[in-house]
Design an enzyme around this catalytic site. Sequence first.
Site, PDB file in Angstrom:
ATOM      1  N   ARG A   1      -0.479  -9.593  -1.857  1.00  0.00           N
ATOM      2  CA  ARG A   1      -0.688  -9.796  -3.296  1.00  0.00           C
ATOM      3  C   ARG A   1       0.618  -9.878  -4.079  1.00  0.00           C
ATOM      4  O   ARG A   1       1.505  -9.048  -3.909  1.00  0.00           O
ATOM      5  CB  ARG A   1      -1.543  -8.658  -3.868  1.00  0.00           C
TER       6      ARG A   1
ATOM      7  N   CYS B   1       2.553  11.050 -17.260  1.00  0.00           N
ATOM      8  CA  CYS B   1       2.504  11.406 -15.828  1.00  0.00           C
ATOM      9  C   CYS B   1       3.631  12.381 -15.484  1.00  0.00           C
ATOM     10  O   CYS B   1       4.776  12.184 -15.880  1.00  0.00           O
ATOM     11  CB  CYS B   1       2.612  10.140 -14.976  1.00  0.00           C
TER      12      CYS B   1
HETATM   13  S1  SF4 Z   1       4.077   5.210 -10.728  1.00  0.00           S
HETATM   14 FE1  SF4 Z   1       2.206   6.434 -10.934  1.00  0.00          FE
HETATM   15  S2  SF4 Z   1       2.806   8.440 -10.152  1.00  0.00           S
HETATM   16 FE2  SF4 Z   1       4.729   7.368 -10.622  1.00  0.00          FE
HETATM   17  S3  SF4 Z   1       5.226   7.956 -12.728  1.00  0.00           S
HETATM   18 FE3  SF4 Z   1       4.054   6.053 -12.836  1.00  0.00          FE
HETATM   19  S4  SF4 Z   1       1.951   6.697 -13.128  1.00  0.00           S
HETATM   20 FE4  SF4 Z   1       3.064   8.475 -12.394  1.00  0.00          FE
END
Ligand code: SF4
Length: 346
Positions: free
Chosen positions: A268, A61
Amino acid sequence: MTAQKMTQPDVRHDWTRAEVEALINLPFPDLMFRAQELHRRYFDPTKVQISTLLSIKTGGCPEDCAYCPQSARHEKSVKAERLMAVEKVMTEARAAKAAGAGRFCMGAAWRSPKDHDLDSVCEMIEGVKSLGLETCVTLGMLDSVQSQRLKDAGLDYYNHNLDTSEEFYGSIISTRTYQERLDTLSNVRDAGINVCCGGIVGMGEDLSDRAGLLMTLANLPKHPESVPINLLVRVEGTPLGEAEAVDPITFVRIIATARIMMPESHVRLAAGRENMTDEAHALCFLAGANSIFCGEKLLTTPNPAEHRDRQLLSALGMTPMVQSEAEMGTLRPAVPDVAAYEAALS
Ligand code: SF4
């Protein structure tokens, strides 16, 4: 929501931070009593909504969320994988249904989805829905056209967490803004999709940040239908790998405050349950938590094994919600069902 319910003083959208801080700091018995009163007014406190979460696209990511091992920017990141094939997702969804899940959540580690990725995700949504499961996805930021495509595919819920207060947000994530989070939530709402939105406790935030997160959630034009409250999982190699642990009572206080502020929502217990004792789980349920993720993994971090959850719920006399009960909380009769109670005792 009916006009009568809108006038209920316990469903509010005008919380101040000072009020929320005062709630969190109430003497514990008073906080729990208020949370239980509201929980029982809107939900059957013996029922728990059960969801299963599957990572359909893991790692790599581009975002830099300090708590997340899927960010490609941290010292140690999980291996990047491609988007899962639709048929593989369907196999997992069938297994989740057989294990008693009512909702199947799919998460992808993206900043925002590309058009060709959305084609596959829409196919997954249609397939999972055909099994009679509710669907939820978390794919990063969405614009209004993308939100509408997901709605048209039949999506029930979109997860997009605010994580923390607006003031603390920049210490945790630098690659997108709080306002961008709010914009996605508003696009999802406008498309008619239910919202799943919460945050994380234990990232080094203070009382004012915890209150700020809950205040922002509760002051949205409509409360999120699901409010996941995560306890930080400190993953080695992420910037928060060495964060200070949060004591369970502090965590229970946040659950109880969320329950009081958003009485119709499912609150949750999300990440962080793996290391939580049965007693801490029980206190969270008493504080008004009424939803959990089942399955041994939550995206990339461990979660309690299914048999442990089953044993715990059974020891507490609690059972999974069926789909019709899993809709947003509705006002219940103020007088408890005494006949049923007496019958249970006899
Ligand atoms: S929480 Fe989601 S947006 Fe943030 S680094 Fe992890 S996968 Fe990526």
